[in-house]
Design a protein around this motif. Structure first.
Motif, PDB file in Angstrom:
ATOM      1  N   UNK A   7       0.796  -1.294   0.118  1.00 39.95           N
ATOM      2  CA  UNK A   7       0.124   0.048  -0.016  1.00 39.95           C
ATOM      3  C   UNK A   7       0.876   1.172  -0.001  1.00 39.95           C
ATOM      4  N   UNK A   8       1.796   1.178   0.789  1.00 40.15           N
ATOM      5  CA  UNK A   8       2.844   2.446   0.812  1.00 40.15           C
ATOM      6  C   UNK A   8       3.427   2.527  -0.617  1.00 40.15           C
ATOM      7  N   UNK A   9       3.951   1.469  -1.235  1.00 37.98           N
ATOM      8  CA  UNK A   9       4.536   1.467  -2.403  1.00 37.98           C
ATOM      9  C   UNK A   9       3.530   2.265  -3.438  1.00 37.98           C
ATOM     10  N   UNK A  10       2.484   1.572  -3.476  1.00 39.15           N
ATOM     11  CA  UNK A  10       1.455   2.114  -4.531  1.00 39.15           C
ATOM     12  C   UNK A  10       1.182   3.722  -4.291  1.00 39.15           C
ATOM     13  N   UNK A  11       1.072   3.908  -3.019  1.00 36.88           N
ATOM     14  CA  UNK A  11       0.779   5.410  -2.836  1.00 36.88           C
ATOM     15  C   UNK A  11       1.852   6.323  -3.231  1.00 36.88           C
ATOM     16  N   UNK A  12       3.196   5.727  -2.855  1.00 35.63           N
ATOM     17  CA  UNK A  12       4.481   6.626  -3.310  1.00 35.63           C
ATOM     18  C   UNK A  12       4.561   6.653  -4.882  1.00 35.63           C
ATOM     19  N   UNK A  13       4.042   5.478  -5.501  1.00 34.72           N
ATOM     20  CA  UNK A  13       4.180   5.434  -6.800  1.00 34.72           C
ATOM     21  C   UNK A  13       3.451   6.562  -7.557  1.00 34.72           C
ATOM     22  N   UNK A  14       2.117   6.844  -6.807  1.00 35.86           N
ATOM     23  CA  UNK A  14       1.354   7.666  -7.394  1.00 35.86           C
ATOM     24  C   UNK A  14       1.611   9.224  -7.249  1.00 35.86           C
ATOM     25  N   UNK A  15       2.287   9.544  -6.090  1.00 33.47           N
ATOM     26  CA  UNK A  15       3.037  10.560  -5.633  1.00 33.47           C
ATOM     27  C   UNK A  15       4.078  10.887  -6.662  1.00 33.47           C
ATOM     28  N   UNK A  16       4.916   9.951  -7.060  1.00 34.87           N
ATOM     29  CA  UNK A  16       6.087   9.871  -7.965  1.00 34.87           C
ATOM     30  C   UNK A  16       5.523  10.179  -9.266  1.00 34.87           C
ATOM     31  N   UNK A  53      14.681  15.937 -10.355  1.00 34.50           N
ATOM     32  CA  UNK A  53      15.110  14.643 -11.066  1.00 34.50           C
ATOM     33  C   UNK A  53      15.801  13.832  -9.725  1.00 34.50           C
ATOM     34  N   UNK A  54      16.648  14.629  -9.046  1.00 31.89           N
ATOM     35  CA  UNK A  54      17.513  13.964  -8.187  1.00 31.89           C
ATOM     36  C   UNK A  54      16.598  13.287  -7.047  1.00 31.89           C
ATOM     37  N   UNK A  55      15.498  13.837  -6.458  1.00 28.97           N
ATOM     38  CA  UNK A  55      14.549  13.194  -5.532  1.00 28.97           C
ATOM     39  C   UNK A  55      13.665  12.261  -6.267  1.00 28.97           C
ATOM     40  N   UNK A  56      13.310  12.337  -7.543  1.00 33.01           N
ATOM     41  CA  UNK A  56      12.543  11.305  -8.271  1.00 33.01           C
ATOM     42  C   UNK A  56      13.238  10.143  -8.243  1.00 33.01           C
ATOM     43  N   UNK A  57      14.821  10.070  -8.256  1.00 28.62           N
ATOM     44  CA  UNK A  57      15.560   8.781  -8.506  1.00 28.62           C
ATOM     45  C   UNK A  57      15.607   8.178  -7.035  1.00 28.62           C
ATOM     46  N   UNK A  58      15.638   8.908  -5.975  1.00 30.18           N
ATOM     47  CA  UNK A  58      15.547   8.597  -4.768  1.00 30.18           C
ATOM     48  C   UNK A  58      14.086   7.999  -4.374  1.00 30.18           C
ATOM     49  N   UNK A  59      13.147   8.579  -4.817  1.00 31.01           N
ATOM     50  CA  UNK A  59      11.816   8.103  -4.578  1.00 31.01           C
ATOM     51  C   UNK A  59      11.428   6.698  -5.389  1.00 31.01           C
ATOM     52  N   UNK A  60      12.104   6.581  -6.476  1.00 32.40           N
ATOM     53  CA  UNK A  60      12.034   5.446  -7.237  1.00 32.40           C
ATOM     54  C   UNK A  60      12.786   4.169  -6.543  1.00 32.40           C
ATOM     55  N   UNK A  61      13.788   4.389  -6.271  1.00 34.47           N
ATOM     56  CA  UNK A  61      14.716   3.604  -5.323  1.00 34.47           C
ATOM     57  C   UNK A  61      13.887   3.077  -4.166  1.00 34.47           C
ATOM     58  N   UNK A  62      13.162   4.019  -3.427  1.00 29.65           N
ATOM     59  CA  UNK A  62      12.522   3.886  -2.104  1.00 29.65           C
ATOM     60  C   UNK A  62      11.581   2.897  -2.487  1.00 29.65           C
ATOM     61  N   UNK A  63      10.589   3.027  -3.658  1.00 29.93           N
ATOM     62  CA  UNK A  63       9.385   2.108  -4.257  1.00 29.93           C
ATOM     63  C   UNK A  63       9.984   0.928  -4.475  1.00 29.93           C
ATOM     64  N   UNK A  64      11.014   0.763  -5.039  1.00 29.82           N
ATOM     65  CA  UNK A  64      11.689  -0.568  -5.465  1.00 29.82           C
ATOM     66  C   UNK A  64      11.870  -1.465  -4.224  1.00 29.82           C
TER      67      UNK A  64
END
Length: 69
Positions: A7-16, A53-64
């Motif tokens: 659920x957290x990953x799905x929510x973060x992915x939408x924010x991403x 862009x930098x933050x998006x990379x970190x968010x994508x890594x966290x989602x992964x």
């Protein structure tokens, strides 16, 4: 099984995805502003886009990481 990581990953992915869309919109506005001669504003926006862009990379890594739990 704990449902929180998916659920957290799905929510973060939408924010991403929202962040990516906002970045694209800012880039369009920045180009429009630049074409009208306001290069200082354009340069400031480019700096902000770099941060996004930098933050998006970190968010994508966290989602992964959450998805691999």
């Amino acid at each position: 099984m704990d449902e929180r990581p998916p659920i957290t990953a799905d929510t973060l992915e939408l924010l991403h995805l929202n962040q990516i869309a906002i970045r694209a919109a800012l880039e369009e506005v920045s180009l429009w502003i630049s074409q009208r001669g306001s290069t200082n504003v354009h340069d400031n926006i480019l700096s902000i886009l770099h941060t996004l862009d930098t933050n998006a990379e970190a968010i994508a890594s966290g989602i992964e990481s959450l998805r691999s739990m």
